[in-house]
Design an enzyme around this catalytic site. Structure first.
Site, PDB file in Angstrom:
ATOM      1  N   LYS A 172       0.812  -1.231   0.000  1.00 16.59           N
ATOM      2  CA  LYS A 172       0.000   0.000   0.000  1.00 16.59           C
ATOM      3  C   LYS A 172       0.838   1.270   0.000  1.00 16.59           C
ATOM      4  O   LYS A 172       2.002   1.268   0.385  1.00 16.59           O
ATOM      5  CB  LYS A 172      -0.975  -0.030   1.169  1.00 16.59           C
ATOM      6  CG  LYS A 172      -2.113  -1.012   0.860  1.00 16.59           C
ATOM      7  CD  LYS A 172      -3.341  -0.812   1.682  1.00 16.59           C
ATOM      8  CE  LYS A 172      -4.423  -1.759   1.144  1.00 16.59           C
ATOM      9  NZ  LYS A 172      -5.429  -2.069   2.135  1.00 16.59           N
ATOM     10  N   ARG A 174      -4.147 -10.033   4.605  1.00 15.73           N
ATOM     11  CA  ARG A 174      -4.481  -9.999   3.179  1.00 15.73           C
ATOM     12  C   ARG A 174      -3.232  -9.541   2.431  1.00 15.73           C
ATOM     13  O   ARG A 174      -2.829  -8.390   2.564  1.00 15.73           O
ATOM     14  CB  ARG A 174      -5.655  -9.046   2.951  1.00 15.73           C
ATOM     15  CG  ARG A 174      -6.160  -9.012   1.517  1.00 15.73           C
ATOM     16  CD  ARG A 174      -7.334  -8.045   1.383  1.00 15.73           C
ATOM     17  NE  ARG A 174      -7.851  -8.035   0.033  1.00 15.73           N
ATOM     18  CZ  ARG A 174      -7.291  -7.363  -0.980  1.00 15.73           C
ATOM     19  NH1 ARG A 174      -6.209  -6.652  -0.791  1.00 15.73           N
ATOM     20  NH2 ARG A 174      -7.835  -7.418  -2.177  1.00 15.73           N
TER      21      ARG A 174
HETATM   22  N1  HH2 Z   1      -7.398  -3.621   0.311  1.00 15.68           N
HETATM   23  C1  HH2 Z   1      -7.657  -3.637  -1.007  1.00 15.68           C
HETATM   24  C2  HH2 Z   1      -8.802  -4.285  -1.501  1.00 15.68           C
HETATM   25  N2  HH2 Z   1      -9.638  -4.945  -0.669  1.00 15.68           N
HETATM   26  N3  HH2 Z   1     -10.211  -5.661   1.495  1.00 15.68           N
HETATM   27  C3  HH2 Z   1      -9.972  -5.688   2.819  1.00 15.68           C
HETATM   28  N4  HH2 Z   1     -10.782  -6.343   3.652  1.00 15.68           N
HETATM   29  N5  HH2 Z   1      -8.879  -5.038   3.357  1.00 15.68           N
HETATM   30  C4  HH2 Z   1      -8.007  -4.341   2.584  1.00 15.68           C
HETATM   31  O1  HH2 Z   1      -7.044  -3.755   3.134  1.00 15.68           O
HETATM   32  C5  HH2 Z   1      -8.230  -4.295   1.177  1.00 15.68           C
HETATM   33  C6  HH2 Z   1      -9.371  -4.975   0.654  1.00 15.68           C
HETATM   34  C7  HH2 Z   1      -6.735  -2.947  -1.954  1.00 15.68           C
HETATM   35  O2  HH2 Z   1      -5.767  -3.837  -2.472  1.00 15.68           O
HETATM   36  P1  HH2 Z   1      -5.820  -4.510  -3.937  1.00 15.68           P
HETATM   37  O3  HH2 Z   1      -6.976  -5.447  -4.008  1.00 15.68           O
HETATM   38  O4  HH2 Z   1      -4.520  -5.119  -4.280  1.00 15.68           O
HETATM   39  O5  HH2 Z   1      -6.012  -3.298  -4.919  1.00 15.68           O
HETATM   40  P2  HH2 Z   1      -7.237  -2.792  -5.794  1.00 15.68           P
HETATM   41  O6  HH2 Z   1      -8.307  -2.348  -4.856  1.00 15.68           O
HETATM   42  O7  HH2 Z   1      -6.638  -1.654  -6.608  1.00 15.68           O
HETATM   43  O8  HH2 Z   1      -7.696  -3.941  -6.655  1.00 15.68           O
END
Ligand code: HH2
Length: 259
Positions: free
Chosen positions: A204, A238
């Protein structure tokens, strides 16, 4: 929890796993590396993302991947905020919903309650489109905790047993670097909610602010944050980089002698 992003635009791996076969292969790689849960998402929630993905498009991306993972040896979670996507995903074999809106959208509590699926309730201030513009809190830990307590109660009142619920302070979702650090320092406080805590620091931008590194070079920083979260009580991490995180957790477990 290993992340499988079936998106063209996720902040760290957008476009890499948009084809179902690539996403399924990546999911199997994460299982081999030691993931205990997969989290499949088809809509990016990165800061600045406009909520433009329709339910139809989200399902078009998700369903072939869920079909391909029906026999996966670990539970499959789906990262979505939409009740119709939740319903279809659970019917296609998903057994957990990861909702960055904490089941606030109309209909979502009922969809999850009607199944025996698990759910992660996450805190977010604002929406992905605007959340990083002016994040503001009086006491970030107290406010996030109060919100999650209210959502756990709402979920229980809707018929979702505590054993099915996890909570997540939502690192990076309407929070400055200092807010994220304060939540990480006080993660233990969230044990009082009586359900497992999930933490997502992987790659992040707060880690970029600390180290000066782009998303592709944040593995070491991600592992440091994951370990601190684990030491402060997180039960689910995660992460995008499962093998490296597992190694780090093995060292922690050896030191704590409770493997
Ligand atoms: N972070 C992201 C997406 N979903 N869900 C939970 N519960 N907690 C988190 O910290 C969280 C989440 C963001 O990460 P990523 O899926 O890699 O990115 P993007 O939202 O751009 O797909």
């Amino acid at each position: 929890m290993g992340v499988v992003n079936v998106t063209p635009d996720s902040f760290s791996d957008g476009g890499r796993f948009l084809e179902p076969a690539a996403a399924i292969a990546h999911a199997h790689k994460l299982i081999e590396e030691g993931a205990h849960i997969l989290d499949v998402g088809a809509e990016s929630s990165r800061p600045g993302a406009a909520a433009v993905v329709s339910a139809d498009e989200e399902l078009r991306r998700l369903l072939p991947v869920l079909r391909g993972l029906r026999d996966a040896p670990v539970p499959v979670s789906v990262d979505t905020i939409k009740p119709e996507v939740m319903r279809a995903a659970l019917a296609e074999g998903a057994s957990m919903i990861n909702d960055i809106n904490a089941l606030c959208a109309p209909g979502t509590l009922a969809v999850v309650a009607a199944t025996d699926a698990a759910v992660c309730l996450m805190h977010m201030q604002g929406t992905p489109g605007t959340m990083q513009q002016y994040p503001g809190y009086g006491d970030v830990v107290a406010e996030v905790k109060a919100f999650l307590l209210e959502r756990v109660r709402a979920a229980r009142d809707a018929g979702i047993a505590s054993e099915r619920i996890a909570v997540d302070p939502g690192f990076g979702f309407g929070k400055t670097l200092e807010h994220n650090l304060e939540l990480l320092r006080h993660l233990r406080d969230f044990d009082a909610l009586g359900v497992p805590v999930l933490a997502g620091w992987s790659r992040k931008s707060s880690l970029g602010k600390i180290t000066g590194r782009p998303a592709a070079d944040r593995l070491a920083a991600s592992i440091a944050a994951a370990l601190i979260a684990a030491q402060n009580g997180a039960r689910i991490l995660r992460v995008h980089d499962v093998a490296a995180t597992r190694d780090a957790l093995s060292v922690l477990a050896a030191v704590e002698k409770k493997r």
